[in-house]
Design an enzyme around this catalytic site. Structure first.
Site, PDB file in Angstrom:
ATOM      1  N   LEU A   1       3.220   6.427  -2.007  1.00  0.00           N
ATOM      2  CA  LEU A   1       4.439   7.045  -2.746  1.00  0.00           C
ATOM      3  C   LEU A   1       4.120   7.595  -4.419  1.00  0.00           C
ATOM      4  O   LEU A   1       4.839   8.543  -4.234  1.00  0.00           O
ATOM      5  CB  LEU A   1       5.769   6.659  -2.050  1.00  0.00           C
ATOM      6  CG  LEU A   1       6.279   6.312  -1.266  1.00  0.00           C
ATOM      7  CD1 LEU A   1       7.263   5.498  -0.122  1.00  0.00           C
ATOM      8  CD2 LEU A   1       6.172   8.627   0.007  1.00  0.00           C
TER       9      LEU A   1
ATOM     10  N   VAL B   1       1.305  -1.045   0.511  1.00  0.00           N
ATOM     11  CA  VAL B   1       0.208   0.235   0.086  1.00  0.00           C
ATOM     12  C   VAL B   1       0.728   1.400   0.137  1.00  0.00           C
ATOM     13  O   VAL B   1       0.487   2.441  -0.919  1.00  0.00           O
ATOM     14  CB  VAL B   1      -0.856  -0.535   0.978  1.00  0.00           C
ATOM     15  CG1 VAL B   1      -1.522   1.083   1.024  1.00  0.00           C
ATOM     16  CG2 VAL B   1      -2.175  -1.021   1.071  1.00  0.00           C
ATOM     17  N   CYS B   2       1.884   1.008   0.421  1.00  0.00           N
ATOM     18  CA  CYS B   2       2.854   2.671   1.103  1.00  0.00           C
ATOM     19  C   CYS B   2       3.369   2.612  -0.401  1.00  0.00           C
ATOM     20  O   CYS B   2       3.630   3.625  -0.673  1.00  0.00           O
ATOM     21  CB  CYS B   2       3.954   2.402   1.981  1.00  0.00           C
ATOM     22  SG  CYS B   2       3.570   1.815   3.593  1.00  0.00           S
ATOM     23  N   THR B   3       4.110   1.604  -1.612  1.00  0.00           N
ATOM     24  CA  THR B   3       4.358   1.761  -2.836  1.00  0.00           C
ATOM     25  C   THR B   3       3.137   2.119  -3.403  1.00  0.00           C
ATOM     26  O   THR B   3       4.185   3.448  -3.701  1.00  0.00           O
ATOM     27  CB  THR B   3       4.953   0.280  -3.287  1.00  0.00           C
ATOM     28  OG1 THR B   3       5.923  -0.203  -2.317  1.00  0.00           O
ATOM     29  CG2 THR B   3       5.438   0.454  -4.428  1.00  0.00           C
TER      30      THR B   3
END
Ligand code: BEZ
Length: 210
Positions: free
Chosen positions: A49, A44-46
């Site tokens: 960002l 999810v973070c990928t």
């Protein structure tokens, strides 16, 4: 003590993918968005960002500096940045803090009843006066809506400069509300083109400057 809207955003020094920074110097009269990621190399973070990197022109248009944070080492950030570019089609173009946990703790980004070590998805919008203007938290499993972050910044910047508030689901360019602190007499001076009063307390006016 939790950091609340209106508090001065605590200052800190950090190592980032773009070199060392001191937060208050980094703000330097701009608006800032500080947002945390639970951990490097997580799916999810990928996506978050990569999307935020694509929005850079939108943040720049609004005079906003973006700063990400993950409690991981700088070397790991560099490897992860390559993955972000390859999978999301956008290279990291803002500093990502390599936190040892102290900034996450300072900003209450770790919630032990969710997880002892991972940060939740916190977003702090900080004004040029270094005061916290907005604070949002999402759980780790839900990616944030960065279009919403931009929408709120539009509202914050408008209401900082004019005595108006923004109604439900407002978007830049739509009508706004004259704040109750402004009397009708004062409103005549501020909004000479007039307004629509649905109730004496609900006065709709064109967005200033739109
Ligand atoms: C993610 O970024 O994909 C993630 C991180 C922690 C828990 C769940 C998802």
């Amino acid at each position: 003590m939790p950091i609340l809207i209106g508090d001065t955003a605590p200052d800190f020094e950090a190592q980032t993918t773009e070199g060392p920074i001191r937060f208050h110097d980094y703000i330097d009269g701009h608006w800032a968005v500080l947002f945390s990621h639970p951990k490097n190399y997580t799916p999810v973070c990928t996506t978050e960002l990569g999307y935020t990197a694509k929005l850079k022109p939108e943040f720049e248009k609004r005079g906003v500096k973006v700063l990400g944070l993950s409690v991981d080492k700088l070397e790991d950030h560099e490897g992860w940045a390559r993955d972000i570019e390859e999978t999301q089609g956008a290279a990291l173009n803002f500093p990502l803090i390599a936190d040892d946990g102290s900034i996450a703790k300072l900003y209450d980004m770790i919630h032990p009843n969710a997880n002892d070590t991972l940060t939740v998805r916190s977003v702090f919008v900080v004004g040029p006066d270094k005061k916290v203007k907005l604070k949002i938290e999402y759980p780790a499993s839900t990616g944030r809506n960065f279009d919403e972050v931009l929408r709120v910044i539009d509202s914050l910047q408008l209401t900082a400069n004019h005595q108006v508030a923004t109604p439900v689901n407002w978007k830049h360019g739509e009508d706004v509300i004259i704040v109750p602190a402004v009397s009708d007499e004062q409103a005549k001076e501020k909004f000479p083109e007039g307004w629509t009063a649905l109730r004496p307390y609900l006065r709709i006016v064109k967005q200033p400057g739109a």
